[in-house]
Motif scaffolding. Structure first.
Motif, PDB file in Angstrom:
ATOM      1  N   ARG A 150      36.790  40.582  33.891  1.00 52.79           N
ATOM      2  CA  ARG A 150      36.113  41.255  35.015  1.00 52.79           C
ATOM      3  C   ARG A 150      36.114  42.769  34.826  1.00 52.79           C
ATOM      4  O   ARG A 150      35.116  43.443  35.116  1.00 52.79           O
ATOM      5  N   LEU A 151      37.221  43.312  34.304  1.00 55.29           N
ATOM      6  CA  LEU A 151      37.316  44.749  34.071  1.00 55.29           C
ATOM      7  C   LEU A 151      36.313  45.183  33.005  1.00 55.29           C
ATOM      8  O   LEU A 151      35.682  46.242  33.120  1.00 55.29           O
ATOM      9  N   PHE A 166      41.625  51.577  39.099  1.00 59.60           N
ATOM     10  CA  PHE A 166      41.309  50.334  39.788  1.00 59.60           C
ATOM     11  C   PHE A 166      42.595  49.698  40.306  1.00 59.60           C
ATOM     12  O   PHE A 166      43.709  50.110  39.958  1.00 59.60           O
ATOM     13  N   ALA A 167      42.426  48.693  41.125  1.00 59.13           N
ATOM     14  CA  ALA A 167      43.555  47.923  41.644  1.00 59.13           C
ATOM     15  C   ALA A 167      43.172  46.452  41.637  1.00 59.13           C
ATOM     16  O   ALA A 167      41.993  46.100  41.753  1.00 59.13           O
ATOM     17  N   VAL A 168      44.172  45.603  41.490  1.00 57.90           N
ATOM     18  CA  VAL A 168      43.955  44.160  41.510  1.00 57.90           C
ATOM     19  C   VAL A 168      44.657  43.587  42.729  1.00 57.90           C
ATOM     20  O   VAL A 168      45.860  43.809  42.930  1.00 57.90           O
ATOM     21  N   ALA A 169      43.917  42.897  43.553  1.00 56.04           N
ATOM     22  CA  ALA A 169      44.474  42.230  44.727  1.00 56.04           C
ATOM     23  C   ALA A 169      44.128  40.755  44.657  1.00 56.04           C
ATOM     24  O   ALA A 169      43.442  40.300  43.733  1.00 56.04           O
ATOM     25  N   GLU A 170      44.596  40.002  45.647  1.00 60.74           N
ATOM     26  CA  GLU A 170      44.366  38.559  45.627  1.00 60.74           C
ATOM     27  C   GLU A 170      42.884  38.211  45.626  1.00 60.74           C
ATOM     28  O   GLU A 170      42.477  37.195  45.076  1.00 60.74           O
ATOM     29  N   ASP A 171      42.070  39.088  46.250  1.00 64.83           N
ATOM     30  CA  ASP A 171      40.642  38.782  46.338  1.00 64.83           C
ATOM     31  C   ASP A 171      39.848  39.369  45.178  1.00 64.83           C
ATOM     32  O   ASP A 171      38.619  39.368  45.199  1.00 64.83           O
ATOM     33  N   HIS A 210      39.342  45.833  42.347  1.00 63.26           N
ATOM     34  CA  HIS A 210      38.731  46.852  43.206  1.00 63.26           C
ATOM     35  C   HIS A 210      38.662  48.182  42.470  1.00 63.26           C
ATOM     36  O   HIS A 210      39.667  48.661  41.935  1.00 63.26           O
ATOM     37  N   LEU A 211      37.476  48.788  42.438  1.00 66.75           N
ATOM     38  CA  LEU A 211      37.282  50.096  41.824  1.00 66.75           C
ATOM     39  C   LEU A 211      37.743  51.179  42.790  1.00 66.75           C
ATOM     40  O   LEU A 211      37.326  51.217  43.953  1.00 66.75           O
TER      41      LEU A 211
END
Length: 638
Positions: free
Chosen positions: A58-59, A78-83, A86-87
């Motif tokens: 995805r990245l 960026f950050a990675v969350a459960e959903d 995120h940029l």
């Protein structure tokens, strides 16, 4: 700065082409009231990648979209969350020059240049690594780290890992030498406490733990052939293999656990040091147990002329042939063979000195391997082989009684002799039995689990052949199991197989980063400068024998051996030891006199000379050679 993983991705596929996974001991977590806290990372998670394969893909997609949107490469946060991913921020890269190729020749660019990184070529780590192999490597390295923290063991020291062009490089951590010494001393004291009680940490702690793990794995294997069941078996086998092979295994090792029996024998008894080997003959262990079963199977083959003729022609299908399978000898053989596979079916031959690669098959996966070995035994005089073993047992018993009579008037020396003798027997059994429990049963079961995972995926229509599963990571398999996704695994396998083929043609540097300081004044060994008809090496097993040389190159399959053959190889390990009773002698370029080949050679009274350096270059196939294990020489006939 906090330790961080470093990865370079193929810009098209998102597949990592360079990876450096570091140990992450702490992480920041969110609290219910909105603040954060730093907590310790569980040990088993410390060497897990911060980003999984799905996030990397995805990245990569996001990077391409941003590059297209803004007209050039972007530096993003960026950050990675459960959903999902995120940029947070994107800005142009203004310092970028030439874009590096996907498979880079800049090997040093992805390691810390302050350290020397060593290419790792053990069976488990040998590159270019498969994706599933990389999952195993990560668990192995974590096992090494745990062992090093506990014991300071030298074998576990190099556990900081970097993956460059799919090859594994490792280095030791930066650590105070006094701390390492303290760890070693604590472990030595602990091992000595077991020895003082007449036992060892292997017998009391390690072997029982390994046996319990193997029971769990066998239970998981029996749980069924569905994709989810096989995935559970695979996960558990990789976890167990890393823990057992690189944590428990190296906790077992060390000079404290190994008695110098020849010196102890000489010092206690006053007898010539070279006479010590008689006291170690015919000591039961898992290797002698395997050889005994192979001999029994060979005797069954010999008892039936039709079966013997079929085995001589490698026609093993006779065992299932309607015309033969009702024959008493065939029925007896099939029953014996089933017993062999139940006990030794996970055998791959992995171990010190072996040339077995990661995708090497187990006996369960490829029954033809043990059948060919049985066929070679069936060509021998089994009665003579059994007679040699009985003679060795009588020789040991007679030698032991003689020393007991000699020391009868000195109870203190007699007790020291008995204690040392029992410990020497225990050491010998540990060397062979641990290989059965660890390398063969544990590592072999991991390979079996990978194969069974592949079989399940083939049945589910996701792969074409079981070996293709090696190209799929645990995380990707987990997505299939847990999220019900049906990714195009076939395309993934083709892409990664092509990449592996390309990288396999590359010769990776032996070291990266800081150059090694080398000395050019090392004197040449006598074996290196001897150009006559005599090779010199180290005596690994006494005696003298002559015969035709059978040269075996690295990773070569075993040839059909005949009585009187002399095995000549670079090095061998447990992959070859079942063949030793068929040989007249063994000659190696390398080898260690305390490892499996030397132990088994001494057990079957086969002369052996190791560390010749040049035997495989100087000796011709079929050339008659004389091996003198008493003085460590090999004489070459013209």
């Amino acid at each position: 700065a906090a330790p961080a993983d470093r990865l370079e991705l193929d810009p098209t596929t998102g597949v990592p082409v360079k990876t450096e996974i570091v140990s992450k001991d702490a992480m920041v977590v969110s609290l219910a009231e909105g603040s954060t806290s730093t907590v310790d990372v569980q040990e088993w998670k410390r060497l897990q990648p911060a980003l999984g394969d799905r996030s990397l893909v995805r990245l990569s997609e996001l990077g391409r979209q941003l590059e297209s949107l803004f007209g050039g490469p972007q530096d993003i946060e960026f950050a990675v969350a459960e959903d999902g991913l995120h940029l947070l921020q994107s800005r142009p890269i203004t310092t970028l020059e030439d874009v590096e190729p996907v498979e880079s020749t800049d090997w040093d660019g992805w390691v810390d240049p302050k350290h020397t990184w060593f290419l790792t070529n053990s069976s488990a780590f040998q590159g270019p690594v498969f994706r599933l192999q990389l999952d195993a490597v990560k668990r192995y390295v974590e096992g090494q780290r745990q062992c090093f923290e506990q014991t300071g063991a030298m074998m576990a020291r190099s556990h900081v890992m970097s993956i460059v062009n799919d090859y594994v490089y490792t280095r030791p951590p930066e650590i105070d030498a006094d701390e390492v010494t303290a760890r070693v001393n604590r472990h030595v004291a602990r091992c000595q406490s077991f020895i003082d009680q007449g036992t060892s940490n292997y017998n009391e702690e390690i072997a029982p733990e390994v046996e319990a793990e193997l029971v769990k794995l066998r239970s998981l294997r029996a749980a069924g052939g569905s994709v989810p069941a096989r995935f559970a078996y695979l996960e558990a086998s990789i976890e167990a293999s890393g823990h057992i092979m690189r944590h428990l295994h190296w906790c077992m090792s060390g000079m404290t656990n190994r008695l110098d029996w020849p010196s102890a024998f000489h010092e206690i008894t006053g007898e010539p040091i070279e006479d010590n080997d008689a006291f170690l003959h015919a000591v039961p262990n898992m290797t002698t147990r395997l050889v005994s079963q192979l001999r029994d199977l060979a005797k069954t083959v010999q008892s039936d002329p039709a079966l013997a003729a079929a085995f001589a022609r490698d026609q093993y299908e006779v065992l299932d042939s309607p015309a033969h399978k009702e024959r008493p000898a065939v029925q007896r053989f099939n029953g014996q063979f089933s017993k062999l596979i139940r006990e030794f079916g996970f055998r791959t031959g992995w171990g010190f000195g072996s040339n077995v690669d990661f995708e090497g098959t187990t006996w369960r996966m490829e029954p033809r391997k043990p059948l060919q070995l049985i066929a070679a035994y069936a060509e021998q005089d089994i009665g003579e082989m059994e007679g040699i073993e009985k003679q060795a047992l009588r020789r040991r018993q007679q030698a032991t009684r003689r020393i007991r009579r000699k020391l009868a008037s000195d109870p203190e020396r007699l007790e020291r002799f008995e204690t040392a003798r029992r410990r020497a027997h225990s050491d010998l059994q540990r060397m062979e039995n641990h290989n059965y429990l660890m390398e063969q049963s544990t590592v072999g079961q991991m390979r079996d689990a990978m194969h069974e995972m592949g079989v399940a995926l083939v049945k589910a229509g996701m792969l074409d052949q079981p070996v293709d599963a090696l190209h799929v990571s645990l995380e990707e398999l987990g997505q299939v199991i847990n999220e019900g996704e049906t990714p195009d695994l076939r395309s993934l396998v083709v892409e990664r197989s092509e990449r592996r083929t390309r990288l396999a043609a590359v010769t990776p540097p032996a070291t990266l980063g800081k150059p090694i300081e080398r000395s050019d004044d090392t004197p040449a060994r006598e074996a290196d400068v001897d150009n006559g008809t005599i090779l010199r090496g180290a005596s690994a097993s006494r005696g003298s024998a002559s015969g035709p040389a059978r040269l075996v190159q690295d990773a070569a399959s075993a040839p059909r051996l005949h009585k009187g053959d002399v095995l000549v190889a670079g090095n061998v390990g447990p992959d070859w030891t079942p063949f030793f009773p068929l040989l007249s002698a063994v000659v190696l370029d390398e080898g260690e006199i305390f490892q499996h080949p030397a132990i088994v050679a001494r057990e079957y009274r086969i002369p052996a000379v190791f560390k010749t350096r040049t035997a495989t270059k100087r000796i011709r196939e079929g050339q008659t050679i004389t091996v003198n294990g008493d003085d460590g020489t090999v004489e070459l006939d013209g």
